[in-house]
Design a protein around this motif. Structure first.
Motif, PDB file in Angstrom:
ATOM      1  N   GLN A 183       0.847  -1.199   0.000  1.00  0.00           N
ATOM      2  CA  GLN A 183       0.000   0.000   0.000  1.00  0.00           C
ATOM      3  C   GLN A 183       0.878   1.244   0.000  1.00  0.00           C
ATOM      4  O   GLN A 183       1.719   1.434   0.879  1.00  0.00           O
ATOM      5  CB  GLN A 183      -0.887   0.001   1.243  1.00  0.00           C
ATOM      6  CG  GLN A 183      -1.951   1.082   1.250  1.00  0.00           C
ATOM      7  CD  GLN A 183      -3.135   0.703   0.372  1.00  0.00           C
ATOM      8  OE1 GLN A 183      -3.725  -0.341   0.527  1.00  0.00           O
ATOM      9  NE2 GLN A 183      -3.481   1.587  -0.545  1.00  0.00           N
ATOM     10  N   ASP A 184       0.710   2.082  -1.009  1.00  0.00           N
ATOM     11  CA  ASP A 184       1.575   3.240  -1.213  1.00  0.00           C
ATOM     12  C   ASP A 184       0.778   4.249  -2.028  1.00  0.00           C
ATOM     13  O   ASP A 184       0.650   4.121  -3.242  1.00  0.00           O
ATOM     14  CB  ASP A 184       2.844   2.807  -1.946  1.00  0.00           C
ATOM     15  CG  ASP A 184       3.827   3.942  -2.196  1.00  0.00           C
ATOM     16  OD1 ASP A 184       3.416   5.126  -2.185  1.00  0.00           O
ATOM     17  OD2 ASP A 184       5.021   3.652  -2.423  1.00  0.00           O
ATOM     18  N   ASP A 185       0.244   5.264  -1.367  1.00  0.00           N
ATOM     19  CA  ASP A 185      -0.640   6.211  -2.044  1.00  0.00           C
ATOM     20  C   ASP A 185       0.070   6.954  -3.169  1.00  0.00           C
ATOM     21  O   ASP A 185      -0.551   7.275  -4.192  1.00  0.00           O
ATOM     22  CB  ASP A 185      -1.222   7.211  -1.042  1.00  0.00           C
ATOM     23  CG  ASP A 185      -2.311   6.587  -0.169  1.00  0.00           C
ATOM     24  OD1 ASP A 185      -2.694   5.435  -0.439  1.00  0.00           O
ATOM     25  OD2 ASP A 185      -2.767   7.246   0.780  1.00  0.00           O
ATOM     26  N   PHE A 187       2.501   5.744  -5.078  1.00  0.00           N
ATOM     27  CA  PHE A 187       2.628   4.814  -6.193  1.00  0.00           C
ATOM     28  C   PHE A 187       1.303   4.665  -6.935  1.00  0.00           C
ATOM     29  O   PHE A 187       1.265   4.677  -8.177  1.00  0.00           O
ATOM     30  CB  PHE A 187       3.095   3.444  -5.684  1.00  0.00           C
ATOM     31  CG  PHE A 187       3.196   2.391  -6.750  1.00  0.00           C
ATOM     32  CD1 PHE A 187       4.336   2.272  -7.519  1.00  0.00           C
ATOM     33  CD2 PHE A 187       2.137   1.523  -6.999  1.00  0.00           C
ATOM     34  CE1 PHE A 187       4.429   1.300  -8.515  1.00  0.00           C
ATOM     35  CE2 PHE A 187       2.221   0.557  -7.989  1.00  0.00           C
ATOM     36  CZ  PHE A 187       3.371   0.445  -8.748  1.00  0.00           C
ATOM     37  N   TYR A 188       0.212   4.519  -6.202  1.00  0.00           N
ATOM     38  CA  TYR A 188      -1.090   4.248  -6.828  1.00  0.00           C
ATOM     39  C   TYR A 188      -1.862   5.514  -7.202  1.00  0.00           C
ATOM     40  O   TYR A 188      -2.967   5.412  -7.743  1.00  0.00           O
ATOM     41  CB  TYR A 188      -1.936   3.370  -5.898  1.00  0.00           C
ATOM     42  CG  TYR A 188      -1.391   1.969  -5.742  1.00  0.00           C
ATOM     43  CD1 TYR A 188      -1.398   1.079  -6.813  1.00  0.00           C
ATOM     44  CD2 TYR A 188      -0.838   1.533  -4.539  1.00  0.00           C
ATOM     45  CE1 TYR A 188      -0.877  -0.206  -6.691  1.00  0.00           C
ATOM     46  CE2 TYR A 188      -0.328   0.254  -4.405  1.00  0.00           C
ATOM     47  CZ  TYR A 188      -0.348  -0.610  -5.480  1.00  0.00           C
ATOM     48  OH  TYR A 188       0.160  -1.882  -5.358  1.00  0.00           O
ATOM     49  N   ARG A 189      -1.272   6.687  -6.954  1.00  0.00           N
ATOM     50  CA  ARG A 189      -1.964   7.945  -7.248  1.00  0.00           C
ATOM     51  C   ARG A 189      -2.477   8.044  -8.682  1.00  0.00           C
ATOM     52  O   ARG A 189      -3.602   8.509  -8.913  1.00  0.00           O
ATOM     53  CB  ARG A 189      -1.036   9.121  -6.941  1.00  0.00           C
ATOM     54  CG  ARG A 189      -1.633  10.510  -7.222  1.00  0.00           C
ATOM     55  CD  ARG A 189      -2.808  10.797  -6.304  1.00  0.00           C
ATOM     56  NE  ARG A 189      -2.414  10.686  -4.898  1.00  0.00           N
ATOM     57  CZ  ARG A 189      -3.287  10.633  -3.888  1.00  0.00           C
ATOM     58  NH1 ARG A 189      -4.592  10.658  -4.149  1.00  0.00           N
ATOM     59  NH2 ARG A 189      -2.857  10.533  -2.655  1.00  0.00           N
ATOM     60  N   PRO A 190      -1.702   7.618  -9.694  1.00  0.00           N
ATOM     61  CA  PRO A 190      -2.228   7.711 -11.072  1.00  0.00           C
ATOM     62  C   PRO A 190      -3.524   6.920 -11.269  1.00  0.00           C
ATOM     63  O   PRO A 190      -4.381   7.325 -12.058  1.00  0.00           O
ATOM     64  CB  PRO A 190      -1.091   7.139 -11.922  1.00  0.00           C
ATOM     65  CG  PRO A 190       0.143   7.379 -11.115  1.00  0.00           C
ATOM     66  CD  PRO A 190      -0.288   7.185  -9.693  1.00  0.00           C
ATOM     67  N   LEU A 191      -3.681   5.800 -10.562  1.00  0.00           N
ATOM     68  CA  LEU A 191      -4.939   5.051 -10.639  1.00  0.00           C
ATOM     69  C   LEU A 191      -6.072   5.799  -9.955  1.00  0.00           C
ATOM     70  O   LEU A 191      -7.198   5.853 -10.465  1.00  0.00           O
ATOM     71  CB  LEU A 191      -4.772   3.668 -10.006  1.00  0.00           C
ATOM     72  CG  LEU A 191      -4.219   2.547 -10.880  1.00  0.00           C
ATOM     73  CD1 LEU A 191      -4.060   1.279 -10.061  1.00  0.00           C
ATOM     74  CD2 LEU A 191      -5.105   2.297 -12.087  1.00  0.00           C
ATOM     75  N   TYR A 192      -5.773   6.383  -8.787  1.00  0.00           N
ATOM     76  CA  TYR A 192      -6.796   7.168  -8.092  1.00  0.00           C
ATOM     77  C   TYR A 192      -7.272   8.320  -8.973  1.00  0.00           C
ATOM     78  O   TYR A 192      -8.467   8.617  -9.061  1.00  0.00           O
ATOM     79  CB  TYR A 192      -6.258   7.735  -6.778  1.00  0.00           C
ATOM     80  CG  TYR A 192      -5.730   6.717  -5.795  1.00  0.00           C
ATOM     81  CD1 TYR A 192      -6.205   5.410  -5.766  1.00  0.00           C
ATOM     82  CD2 TYR A 192      -4.731   7.074  -4.881  1.00  0.00           C
ATOM     83  CE1 TYR A 192      -5.704   4.490  -4.851  1.00  0.00           C
ATOM     84  CE2 TYR A 192      -4.235   6.162  -3.965  1.00  0.00           C
ATOM     85  CZ  TYR A 192      -4.722   4.871  -3.960  1.00  0.00           C
ATOM     86  OH  TYR A 192      -4.228   3.978  -3.050  1.00  0.00           O
ATOM     87  N   ASP A 193      -6.319   8.974  -9.643  1.00  0.00           N
ATOM     88  CA  ASP A 193      -6.662  10.114 -10.496  1.00  0.00           C
ATOM     89  C   ASP A 193      -7.523   9.702 -11.684  1.00  0.00           C
ATOM     90  O   ASP A 193      -8.257  10.519 -12.242  1.00  0.00           O
ATOM     91  CB  ASP A 193      -5.378  10.793 -11.007  1.00  0.00           C
ATOM     92  CG  ASP A 193      -4.596  11.486  -9.895  1.00  0.00           C
ATOM     93  OD1 ASP A 193      -5.179  11.718  -8.819  1.00  0.00           O
ATOM     94  OD2 ASP A 193      -3.400  11.778 -10.110  1.00  0.00           O
ATOM     95  N   LYS A 202      -5.009  -1.642   2.975  1.00  0.00           N
ATOM     96  CA  LYS A 202      -4.282  -2.466   3.930  1.00  0.00           C
ATOM     97  C   LYS A 202      -4.775  -2.255   5.346  1.00  0.00           C
ATOM     98  O   LYS A 202      -4.861  -3.205   6.140  1.00  0.00           O
ATOM     99  CB  LYS A 202      -2.785  -2.167   3.836  1.00  0.00           C
ATOM    100  CG  LYS A 202      -1.914  -3.092   4.680  1.00  0.00           C
ATOM    101  CD  LYS A 202      -0.442  -2.773   4.482  1.00  0.00           C
ATOM    102  CE  LYS A 202       0.440  -3.724   5.280  1.00  0.00           C
ATOM    103  NZ  LYS A 202       1.880  -3.420   5.081  1.00  0.00           N
ATOM    104  N   ASP A 203      -5.115  -1.009   5.705  1.00  0.00           N
ATOM    105  CA  ASP A 203      -5.579  -0.758   7.069  1.00  0.00           C
ATOM    106  C   ASP A 203      -6.975  -1.321   7.319  1.00  0.00           C
ATOM    107  O   ASP A 203      -7.437  -1.372   8.466  1.00  0.00           O
ATOM    108  CB  ASP A 203      -5.541   0.736   7.396  1.00  0.00           C
ATOM    109  CG  ASP A 203      -6.377   1.589   6.450  1.00  0.00           C
ATOM    110  OD1 ASP A 203      -7.079   1.024   5.592  1.00  0.00           O
ATOM    111  OD2 ASP A 203      -6.332   2.828   6.565  1.00  0.00           O
ATOM    112  N   GLN A 204      -7.644  -1.760   6.258  1.00  0.00           N
ATOM    113  CA  GLN A 204      -8.956  -2.378   6.401  1.00  0.00           C
ATOM    114  C   GLN A 204      -8.888  -3.902   6.429  1.00  0.00           C
ATOM    115  O   GLN A 204      -9.639  -4.548   7.168  1.00  0.00           O
ATOM    116  CB  GLN A 204      -9.865  -1.947   5.236  1.00  0.00           C
ATOM    117  CG  GLN A 204     -10.137  -0.450   5.175  1.00  0.00           C
ATOM    118  CD  GLN A 204     -10.826  -0.062   3.880  1.00  0.00           C
ATOM    119  OE1 GLN A 204     -10.430  -0.496   2.800  1.00  0.00           O
ATOM    120  NE2 GLN A 204     -11.857   0.748   3.984  1.00  0.00           N
ATOM    121  N   ILE A 205      -8.013  -4.460   5.611  1.00  0.00           N
ATOM    122  CA  ILE A 205      -8.033  -5.907   5.424  1.00  0.00           C
ATOM    123  C   ILE A 205      -6.718  -6.591   5.804  1.00  0.00           C
ATOM    124  O   ILE A 205      -6.641  -7.804   5.914  1.00  0.00           O
ATOM    125  CB  ILE A 205      -8.391  -6.235   3.953  1.00  0.00           C
ATOM    126  CG1 ILE A 205      -9.064  -7.600   3.859  1.00  0.00           C
ATOM    127  CG2 ILE A 205      -7.181  -6.125   3.039  1.00  0.00           C
ATOM    128  CD1 ILE A 205      -9.724  -7.856   2.521  1.00  0.00           C
TER     129      ILE A 205
END
Length: 261
Positions: A183-185, A187-193, A202-205
């Motif tokens: 989990q790395d916001d 790194f995954y920012r382009p997907l969020y955008d 990760k903090d959920q599951i």
């Protein structure tokens, strides 16, 4: 009940069916502890499988051992399989298997930093018809491993995003797989955008590549496996990890249920 009436009812159900399940599972391309893994799979497959399943390291050994084949042998499944690596003792690949029809051409793309021997990195895509009114794209990926190859994973993620933007933006997309990235916001920012969200953070599951898993050979507690979805089109109904009590792999799987808005 007449055969004609059954056909009519089936068509009506297909038209209005909007909920569906999807899972992702890295099957770990080793035969270590195969018999106990196979036993766990056979005992739990009915509760852990999904209507759409994506697999990484979907392997078959020269001796005929294969967890992947067990997943698909007892179902009338539509399967998209793409070979990634072959050795003398093992064949493996990426796969998308579904109880729903896979329509059109089944696609595969070579990701950046893919290696010809023991390191082929691939993105496969299937268009899946859920009903007469609903179709989605399912994408399955397996990114480069190891902490020092994050730059490769960045390039691979950008490649996938470019494909989605330019070739798969006409239908809802589910992006699944082993991203080999915790989990790395950033790194995954382009997907969020692009409007994607994780089915579970990760903090959920918790982790999917975990030291609590006896098949994991190192003290890791990383979330490497993901099911990303587009909130604009899909509503997450529930999500959970799979095969946690009696693992079948060094990765726990993920299983999610979605509905359309």
């Amino acid at each position: 009940m007449s055969k004609i009436l059954l056909i009519v009812l089936a068509n009506i159900t297909a038209c209005f069916a909007t909920n569906f399940t999807i899972s992702t599972q890295n099957l770990w391309h080793y035969t270590k502890s195969y018999e106990s893994r196979l036993d766990s799979l056979i005992q739990n497959i009915d509760t852990e499988k999904a209507e759409i399943m994506t697999f990484q390291e979907a392997w078959k050994s020269i001796g005929g051992k294969s967890l992947f084949n067990v997943f698909i042998e007892n179902e009338e499944l539509n399967v998209h399989y793409y070979k990634t690596n072959n050795t003398i003792i093992m064949r493996e690949g990426l796969a998308i298997a579904s109880t729903y029809e896979q329509v059109g051409k089944k696609l595969a793309y070579t990701l950046p930093h893919s290696k010809k021997i023991f390191g082929k990195r691939i993105m496969i895509v299937s268009k899946i018809r859920l009903s007469n009114e609903k179709e989605i794209y399912v994408i399955n990926v397996h990114f480069s491993p190891f902490e020092d190859r994050k730059h490769e994973r960045v390039d691979q993620l950008n490649f996938v995003i470019d494909k989605i933007r330019n070739h798969f933006s006409d239908r809802p997309v589910l992006l699944t797989g082993d991203f080999n990235q915790d989990q790395d916001d950033e790194f995954y920012r382009p997907l969020y955008d692009l409007g994607f969200r994780e089915s579970a953070r990760k903090d959920q599951i918790g982790c999917t590549f975990c030291s609590e898993n006896p098949l994991t050979d190192a003290p890791f507690n990383s979330k490497l496996d993901y099911i990303f979805y587009q909130e604009e089109f899909l509503k997450l109904e529930n999500v959970r990890k799979t095969f946690t009590e009696n693992p079948i792999s060094d990765h726990f799987g993920l299983r999610a249920e979605f509905s359309f808005h």
